[in-house]
Design an enzyme around this catalytic site. Sequence first.
Site, short mmCIF file in Angstrom:
data_model
loop_
_atom_site.label_atom_id
_atom_site.label_comp_id
_atom_site.label_asym_id
_atom_site.label_seq_id
_atom_site.Cartn_x
_atom_site.Cartn_y
_atom_site.Cartn_z
N SER A 12 0.83 -1.20 0.00
CA SER A 12 0.00 0.00 0.00
C SER A 12 0.87 1.25 0.00
CB SER A 12 -0.90 0.01 1.25
OG SER A 12 -1.40 1.30 1.49
N GLY A 173 -6.88 5.62 6.26
CA GLY A 173 -6.26 6.34 5.17
C GLY A 173 -5.25 7.37 5.60
N ASN A 174 -4.30 7.57 4.73
CA ASN A 174 -3.27 8.57 4.90
C ASN A 174 -3.87 9.96 5.09
OD1 ASN A 174 -0.54 9.84 4.25
ND2 ASN A 174 -1.80 10.57 2.56
N ASP A 175 -4.99 10.21 4.44
CA ASP A 175 -5.61 11.53 4.49
C ASP A 175 -6.39 11.79 5.78
OD1 ASP A 175 -7.43 9.60 3.70
OD2 ASP A 175 -8.48 10.90 2.31
#
Length: 188
Positions: A12, A173-175
């Site tokens: 990922s 998520g990264n966000d």
Amino acid sequence: MSATLFFFDFRSPYSYLAHSQFPGLPGRIIFKPIDVLDLMNRVGNVPTTIVCKPKQTYARVDLSRWAALYGVPLSPNPAMGQIGGRRLLRAVLAAGPKAPEAAARIFQAMWAGDAPLATAEDVAALLDGLGVTAAMIESPAAEAALEANVAEAETRGVFGAPTFIADDQMFFGNDRLDFLRQALKAAA
């Protein structure tokens, strides 16, 4: 403050990007490597960036934007297709208390380098000095630990990577790192 669980897969790129921001996160992080494709299959999720060509095209641009924002290199390992993802995940588990350093080296090799990772011996060489051997990486104990992490992720409601869990709050998520930071600061 309780620890933050970090469910991730080296395949990922968003896990790589999220990992690059750990120096800004308060508290302790517990590394929970998971086979995200196995998990997705178990929970009925679909890896849309793999099966949807327009999303795949968009993701390449999106990843470049995030890498630029974070100031980190993004250059997938040229042998990505020949790298066994589960082997990398087992290597982190075999590293025990040195898992954070093992994960950092593997993320670097996967997304910002070209170190060979095709065999357990290659991975053990990358982790030189951390006490990880090829036999440990390929051991039934490491595979059982990986299976346990996937099962734990499923039980906790995780459906993809990266996912963070802090004080029973899930952030996917990264966000979502800003929301995680806020939750960690509020709990401090």
